[in-house]
Design an enzyme around this catalytic site. Structure first.
Site, mmCIF file in Angstrom:
data_model
loop_
_atom_site.group_PDB
_atom_site.id
_atom_site.type_symbol
_atom_site.label_atom_id
_atom_site.label_comp_id
_atom_site.label_asym_id
_atom_site.label_seq_id
_atom_site.Cartn_x
_atom_site.Cartn_y
_atom_site.Cartn_z
ATOM 1 N N GLU A 1 0.841 -1.209 0.000
ATOM 2 C CA GLU A 1 0.000 0.000 0.000
ATOM 3 C C GLU A 1 0.868 1.248 0.000
ATOM 4 O OE1 GLU A 1 -3.196 0.063 -0.628
ATOM 5 O OE2 GLU A 1 -3.067 -2.111 -0.728
ATOM 6 N N TRP B 1 1.847 1.874 -3.335
ATOM 7 C CA TRP B 1 0.778 2.463 -4.187
ATOM 8 C C TRP B 1 0.947 3.985 -4.215
ATOM 9 C CZ3 TRP B 1 -2.741 1.469 -7.777
ATOM 10 C CH2 TRP B 1 -3.211 0.165 -7.933
ATOM 11 N N TRP C 1 -21.239 13.509 -19.201
ATOM 12 C CA TRP C 1 -21.580 13.696 -17.777
ATOM 13 C C TRP C 1 -22.924 14.399 -17.650
ATOM 14 C CZ3 TRP C 1 -18.525 10.996 -14.799
ATOM 15 C CH2 TRP C 1 -17.179 10.830 -15.119
ATOM 16 N N ASN D 1 -10.401 3.758 3.288
ATOM 17 C CA ASN D 1 -10.131 3.551 1.857
ATOM 18 C C ASN D 1 -11.248 2.806 1.130
ATOM 19 O OD1 ASN D 1 -8.362 3.484 -0.551
ATOM 20 N ND2 ASN D 1 -8.436 1.287 -0.178
ATOM 21 N N TRP E 1 -15.570 13.213 -12.111
ATOM 22 C CA TRP E 1 -14.701 12.844 -10.981
ATOM 23 C C TRP E 1 -13.991 14.065 -10.407
ATOM 24 C CZ3 TRP E 1 -9.500 13.917 -11.432
ATOM 25 C CH2 TRP E 1 -8.957 14.042 -12.717
ATOM 26 N N TRP F 1 -9.279 8.991 -7.746
ATOM 27 C CA TRP F 1 -10.487 9.392 -8.485
ATOM 28 C C TRP F 1 -10.473 8.875 -9.913
ATOM 29 C CZ3 TRP F 1 -15.077 10.845 -6.835
ATOM 30 C CH2 TRP F 1 -15.189 11.223 -5.506
HETATM 31 C C1 LIG Z 1 -11.140 8.321 -4.400
HETATM 32 C C2 LIG Z 1 -9.898 8.172 -3.551
HETATM 33 C C3 LIG Z 1 -9.204 9.302 -3.127
HETATM 34 C C4 LIG Z 1 -8.062 9.176 -2.349
HETATM 35 N N1 LIG Z 1 -7.399 10.304 -1.951
HETATM 36 C C5 LIG Z 1 -6.270 10.196 -1.221
HETATM 37 C C6 LIG Z 1 -5.552 11.355 -0.815
HETATM 38 O O1 LIG Z 1 -5.912 12.495 -1.128
HETATM 39 N N2 LIG Z 1 -4.443 11.181 -0.047
HETATM 40 C C7 LIG Z 1 -3.995 9.942 0.315
HETATM 41 O O2 LIG Z 1 -2.979 9.844 1.014
HETATM 42 N N3 LIG Z 1 -4.628 8.835 -0.097
HETATM 43 C C8 LIG Z 1 -5.749 8.921 -0.837
HETATM 44 N N4 LIG Z 1 -6.408 7.777 -1.215
HETATM 45 C C9 LIG Z 1 -5.808 6.463 -0.935
HETATM 46 C C10 LIG Z 1 -6.208 5.795 0.392
HETATM 47 O O3 LIG Z 1 -7.593 5.832 0.546
HETATM 48 C C11 LIG Z 1 -5.559 6.456 1.612
HETATM 49 O O4 LIG Z 1 -4.169 6.585 1.412
HETATM 50 C C12 LIG Z 1 -5.770 5.606 2.868
HETATM 51 O O5 LIG Z 1 -7.129 5.412 3.100
HETATM 52 C C13 LIG Z 1 -5.135 6.315 4.048
HETATM 53 O O6 LIG Z 1 -5.389 5.641 5.231
HETATM 54 P P1 LIG Z 1 -4.225 4.885 5.988
HETATM 55 O O7 LIG Z 1 -3.068 5.777 6.136
HETATM 56 O O8 LIG Z 1 -4.800 4.296 7.213
HETATM 57 O O9 LIG Z 1 -3.858 3.754 4.946
HETATM 58 P P2 LIG Z 1 -3.124 2.348 5.114
HETATM 59 O O10 LIG Z 1 -4.054 1.318 4.621
HETATM 60 O O11 LIG Z 1 -2.571 2.179 6.450
HETATM 61 O O12 LIG Z 1 -1.964 2.445 4.028
HETATM 62 C C14 LIG Z 1 -0.654 2.934 4.360
HETATM 63 C C15 LIG Z 1 -0.283 4.050 3.435
HETATM 64 O O13 LIG Z 1 -0.212 3.578 2.101
HETATM 65 C C16 LIG Z 1 -0.644 4.596 1.201
HETATM 66 N N5 LIG Z 1 -1.828 4.130 0.486
HETATM 67 C C17 LIG Z 1 -2.723 3.213 0.886
HETATM 68 N N6 LIG Z 1 -3.662 3.012 -0.071
HETATM 69 C C18 LIG Z 1 -3.349 3.847 -1.085
HETATM 70 C C19 LIG Z 1 -3.926 4.129 -2.351
HETATM 71 N N7 LIG Z 1 -5.015 3.482 -2.790
HETATM 72 N N8 LIG Z 1 -3.355 5.059 -3.123
HETATM 73 C C20 LIG Z 1 -2.231 5.722 -2.729
HETATM 74 N N9 LIG Z 1 -1.640 5.493 -1.537
HETATM 75 C C21 LIG Z 1 -2.183 4.568 -0.729
HETATM 76 C C22 LIG Z 1 -0.996 5.797 2.045
HETATM 77 O O14 LIG Z 1 0.105 6.673 2.063
HETATM 78 C C23 LIG Z 1 -1.270 5.191 3.405
HETATM 79 O O15 LIG Z 1 -1.059 6.100 4.460
HETATM 80 C C24 LIG Z 1 -7.583 7.884 -1.994
HETATM 81 C C25 LIG Z 1 -8.279 6.754 -2.421
HETATM 82 C C26 LIG Z 1 -9.429 6.893 -3.174
HETATM 83 C C27 LIG Z 1 -10.177 5.661 -3.637
#
Ligand SMILES: Cc1cc2nc3c(=O)[nH]c(=O)nc-3n(C[C@H](O)[C@H](O)[C@H](O)COP(=O)(O)OP(=O)(O)OC[C@H]3O[C@@H](n4cnc5c(N)ncnc54)[C@H](O)[C@@H]3O)c2cc1C
Length: 494
Positions: A297, A300, A328, A364, A382, A405
């Protein structure tokens, strides 16, 4: 006798609000006799001006925390407002600075600004470093020299070199400028060489906090700053990470790390995360399933930065050009507002949107579901959702937000196919079985039996009236069919 010129270095803090594993700060401490730490609120560039309201609140607290950390090490953090180039010019003249250091940002505006500053302030021998990512996006290319558009091979390539370079420790002390900031904001520095008119401001004068006090409740969910980020990581790695593989999809439990705002503002680095995770090993082969999923993650996020760097136009335009012509919905104001306020009549959507509004964060799994609903069931572009998230998330991050998005829209790299429309009822029933998450954020549904918690419109008519909750904005089945018909209009490849 020849006098040796004293070196005075400016460290320009941006998305790197920490003192450990901060290569710009370390380089300044190694090279310079005096280190001047500076934060600029620049209306022209991404770093601050486009920050949404929730992120500005986080930034305020993060700067406060950084300032205290620096003070403990012997340095002041100066705050300034204005165009970065002008401020840096004025600061360097005022203090007679000889060097300039910063850690890189990767959004298109910052890249353009920094390139210009490297030229115009070349007499300060600007040096930039990587502190935001595990590896530079320009080093993440496929064998044929083109950028990755699919995550799995990106991970395969990246995971080979993880955990990567060892994080730097925090400098033991920082030979800071003893800036004496008077109430009027004039800086009188011990080392001031010229009479140039640079004025620093107090943190409060950056006006990062809104006038209304909604932010107090929001921030009660968070501990901000470098020390808090590391403690949260260690807590997560001690226990929750082992169940992360499955628990990360359950929005009612604290199954994820909540590292995202800390990472966004650079209170912690991905290098620190990878090294804490790998606990001294020089590879990731020893990781448990949960730990490996967590590492994936974090990567990602690096994938998102790679996309942002290589395809900068995607911050506002779809990567898949077919979506330039997507039909749209045009009259969207009412539906958009209902979505933003968590009043769509679909419980899992409303729970997510209310969690976001109250805490500045959304789980997420639910981010994916609310995004799909906005784009596909309501046919709203979006970009409108991306804007709302940017304003309300404390972790709003151009790279990850845009990728998220575009992924949901089906128009980005490695995106969900457009025809895969999340069914919010099934998503709720699968990931919030007992409706705990919905009941937490939509308390008016607290008494609804589990059978109906994700579809209260199916309650017998007599019972429906007992709950003060809106009817669904759109019929899920019909709106899905409408979305697929819209997609049919653009689906022929260019
Ligand atoms: C529509 C949409 C918008 C999003 N906008 C953002 C945003 O503005 N900023 C943001 O940091 N994340 C965003 N995310 C990705 C993800 O939802 C969040 O990073 C995550 O929920 C953060 O919670 P956590 O730190 O507990 O994640 P954990 O599950 O603990 O993951 C650890 C770290 O991995 C990274 N990560 C995890 N999933 C993703 C992902 N899908 N994409 C990119 N990095 C990821 C993050 O840095 C996160 O802190 C978005 C996802 C979606 C579907």
């Amino acid at each position: 006798m020849k006098t040796v010129e004293k070196k005075i270095g400016i460290v320009w803090f941006r998305q790197d609000l920490r003192i450990a594993d901060n290569p710009a700060l370390r380089a300044a401490c190694n090279l310079c006799d005096t280190v001047l730490c500076l934060f600029i609120d620049d209306p022209e560039t991404q770093t601050v001006s486009q920050l949404g309201s929730a992120s500005r609140v986080w930034l305020h607290h993060s700067l406060q925390s950084l300032s205290e950390q620096l003070q403990r090490k012997g340095a002041e953090l100066l705050f300034a407002q204005g165009e970065s180039e002008d401020v840096l010019q004025a600061v360097s003249q005022h203090y007679g600075a000889t060097n300039l250091f910063w850690n890189r940002c990767y959004d298109p505006k910052s890249i353009k600004r920094d390139k210009k500053i490297k030229q115009s302030l070349s007499h300060l021998q600007p040096e930039s470093f990587n502190a935001l990512l595990n590896a530079e996006p320009w080093d993440a290319l496929k064998g044929d020299g083109t950028p990755y558009r699919v995550y799995t091979p990106f991970w395969r390539m990246r995971s080979q070199s993880l955990p990567g370079d060892k994080p730097l420790s925090a400098p033991r002390n920082i030979p800071g400028i003893q800036a004496n900031v008077s109430r009027s904001g004039n800086v009188k520095a011990a080392t001031s060489k010229t009479n140039s008119s640079f004025k620093s401001v107090e943190l409060d004068e950056l006006n990062l906090l809104p006038e209304k006090d909604w932010h107090i409740d929001m921030m009660s969910h968070w501990q901000v700053g470098e020390a808090a980020a590391m403690s949260a990581l260690k807590r997560f790695l001690k226990s929750a990470v082992h169940d992360y593989k499955d628990a990360r999809d359950i929005p009612s439990i604290a199954g994820t790390s909540r590292m995202s705002p800390h990472l966004h503002f650079g209170e912690i680095s991905p290098r620190q995360i990878m090294h804490t995770l790998s606990a001294g090993s020089d590879n990731l082969t020893q990781l448990t399933n949960g730990e490996e999923t967590f590492a994936k993650e974090v990567i990602w996020r690096e994938f998102a930065y790679s996309l942002l760097y290589h395809f900068p136009h995607t911050v506002s335009k779809p990567l898949d050009k077919r979506f330039d012509h997507f039909p749209w919905e045009t009259r969207t104001a009412k539906h958009l507002k209902a979505w933003q306020r968590g009043m769509t009549g679909v419980p899992i959507i409303d729970a997510g949107m209310r969690e976001l509004y109250a805490t500045g964060w959304m789980h997420n799994r639910v981010r994916m579901v609310v995004a799909s609903y906005l784009i596909k069931n309501l046919l709203i572009p979006w970009q409108k959702g991306e804007q709302w998230f940017r304003d309300t998330l404390v972790d709003a991050d151009l790279a990850s937000n845009v990728m998220g998005w575009q992924w949901a829209a089906g128009s980005g790299a490695d995106a969900a196919p457009y025809f895969r429309v999340f069914n919010p009822v099934l998503q709720g029933e699968k990931f919030d079985k007992s409706g705990e998450y919905v009941r937490r954020w939509v308390p008016e549904l607290e008494q609804v039996p589990n059978k109906y918690i994700h579809k209260p419109w199916e309650l017998p008519p007599m019972e429906r009236g007992l709950f003060d909750y809106p009817e669904p904005l759109v019929d899920l089945k019909e709106s899905r069919a409408r979305a697929l018909a819209a997609f049919d209009q653009i689906k022929t490849p260019d």
